[in-house]
Design a protein around this motif. Sequence first.
Motif, PDB file in Angstrom:
ATOM      1  N   LEU A  29       0.532  -1.355  -0.445  1.00 23.84           N
ATOM      2  CA  LEU A  29      -0.032  -0.184   0.180  1.00 23.84           C
ATOM      3  C   LEU A  29       0.824   1.628   0.406  1.00 23.84           C
ATOM      4  O   LEU A  29       0.840   2.312  -0.947  1.00 23.84           O
ATOM      5  CB  LEU A  29      -1.114  -0.013   1.299  1.00 23.84           C
ATOM      6  N   GLN A  30       2.012   1.487   0.542  1.00 20.93           N
ATOM      7  CA  GLN A  30       2.934   2.498   0.900  1.00 20.93           C
ATOM      8  C   GLN A  30       3.275   2.669  -0.703  1.00 20.93           C
ATOM      9  O   GLN A  30       4.033   3.386  -0.536  1.00 20.93           O
ATOM     10  CB  GLN A  30       3.778   1.916   1.848  1.00 20.93           C
ATOM     11  N   ALA A  31       3.965   1.831  -0.927  1.00 18.45           N
ATOM     12  CA  ALA A  31       4.431   2.157  -2.692  1.00 18.45           C
ATOM     13  C   ALA A  31       3.608   1.338  -3.412  1.00 18.45           C
ATOM     14  O   ALA A  31       4.315   1.499  -4.184  1.00 18.45           O
ATOM     15  CB  ALA A  31       5.565   0.242  -2.509  1.00 18.45           C
ATOM     16  N   LEU A  97       6.049   6.881   9.932  1.00 20.60           N
ATOM     17  CA  LEU A  97       5.948   8.676   8.554  1.00 20.60           C
ATOM     18  C   LEU A  97       5.202   8.722   7.964  1.00 20.60           C
ATOM     19  O   LEU A  97       4.455   9.983   7.035  1.00 20.60           O
ATOM     20  CB  LEU A  97       7.413   8.932   9.168  1.00 20.60           C
ATOM     21  N   ALA A  98       5.578   7.267   7.067  1.00 16.13           N
ATOM     22  CA  ALA A  98       5.275   7.470   5.566  1.00 16.13           C
ATOM     23  C   ALA A  98       4.174   7.294   5.710  1.00 16.13           C
ATOM     24  O   ALA A  98       3.179   7.418   4.826  1.00 16.13           O
ATOM     25  CB  ALA A  98       6.409   5.844   5.201  1.00 16.13           C
ATOM     26  N   GLN A  99       3.335   6.477   6.260  1.00 16.69           N
ATOM     27  CA  GLN A  99       2.291   5.805   6.269  1.00 16.69           C
ATOM     28  C   GLN A  99       0.908   6.976   6.811  1.00 16.69           C
ATOM     29  O   GLN A  99      -0.048   7.892   6.197  1.00 16.69           O
ATOM     30  CB  GLN A  99       1.661   4.520   7.644  1.00 16.69           C
ATOM     31  N   LEU A 100       2.000   8.164   7.640  1.00 17.76           N
ATOM     32  CA  LEU A 100       1.461   9.205   8.431  1.00 17.76           C
ATOM     33  C   LEU A 100       0.953  10.453   6.964  1.00 17.76           C
ATOM     34  O   LEU A 100       0.218  10.594   6.264  1.00 17.76           O
ATOM     35  CB  LEU A 100       2.111  10.216   9.678  1.00 17.76           C
ATOM     36  N   VAL A 101       2.367  10.452   6.255  1.00 15.99           N
ATOM     37  CA  VAL A 101       2.069  11.158   4.846  1.00 15.99           C
ATOM     38  C   VAL A 101       0.980  10.721   3.751  1.00 15.99           C
ATOM     39  O   VAL A 101       1.121  11.626   3.301  1.00 15.99           O
ATOM     40  CB  VAL A 101       3.446  11.145   4.553  1.00 15.99           C
ATOM     41  N   ILE A 125      -9.265   5.692   3.231  1.00 20.37           N
ATOM     42  CA  ILE A 125      -9.579   4.796   4.807  1.00 20.37           C
ATOM     43  C   ILE A 125      -8.249   3.728   4.617  1.00 20.37           C
ATOM     44  O   ILE A 125      -8.721   2.901   5.938  1.00 20.37           O
ATOM     45  CB  ILE A 125     -11.329   3.912   4.158  1.00 20.37           C
ATOM     46  N   ALA A 126      -7.848   3.064   3.787  1.00 19.42           N
ATOM     47  CA  ALA A 126      -6.712   1.453   3.979  1.00 19.42           C
ATOM     48  C   ALA A 126      -5.316   2.528   4.337  1.00 19.42           C
ATOM     49  O   ALA A 126      -5.062   1.829   5.521  1.00 19.42           O
ATOM     50  CB  ALA A 126      -6.551   1.491   3.000  1.00 19.42           C
ATOM     51  N   ASP A 127      -5.255   4.084   4.426  1.00 13.42           N
ATOM     52  CA  ASP A 127      -4.380   4.588   5.216  1.00 13.42           C
ATOM     53  C   ASP A 127      -4.164   4.762   6.460  1.00 13.42           C
ATOM     54  O   ASP A 127      -4.032   4.168   6.741  1.00 13.42           O
ATOM     55  CB  ASP A 127      -4.455   5.157   3.993  1.00 13.42           C
ATOM     56  N   LEU A 128      -5.913   4.878   6.675  1.00 12.81           N
ATOM     57  CA  LEU A 128      -6.125   5.327   8.371  1.00 12.81           C
ATOM     58  C   LEU A 128      -6.410   3.666   8.927  1.00 12.81           C
ATOM     59  O   LEU A 128      -5.262   3.850  10.213  1.00 12.81           O
ATOM     60  CB  LEU A 128      -7.352   6.087   8.148  1.00 12.81           C
TER      61      LEU A 128
END
Length: 149
Positions: A29-31, A97-101, A125-128
């Motif tokens: 998800l992050q990448a 931190l990357a997920q918060l960004v 929603i997925a990021d949260l």
Amino acid sequence: MKSTEIYPADYDNHGRLKLPFLFWCVLLLQARTWVLFVIAGTSRGQGDALLALFYPDHDDFWLGLLPGIPAALTFLLSGRREHFPRLWRALYPLVLLAQLVLLVWQPWRWYTGEALSGVGLFLVIADLFALWWLAANRRLRACFSLAQH
């Protein structure tokens, strides 16, 4: 009350805690911009159209690659984490931190004029959920702790 113990089955043959399956999903998800970049690069002749579909503004695409760097490093070092203990420990706060960004970035794009879409809502929603899970999962935090090395 739910038990949060770590069981013997959670360890691999080398005595290290196995990284949870959901962690790999969070890294993907992050990448996501990196994944899109690879897919666009491998699709013959349709790569530009695919990138334009998800990132009409090219600057957003290049900025989207930045939060995926900690995820890529984490993925690459996951099998050799005992050889780079300090770097491995430092990756956990970087992934958080990357997920918060990423969580803040999508609403920022809406605020600056991008149209609200179902894909964007799903990503928020997925990021949260991913941020909550990264911060709350005890086994994952133990995988990054000093005691593991």
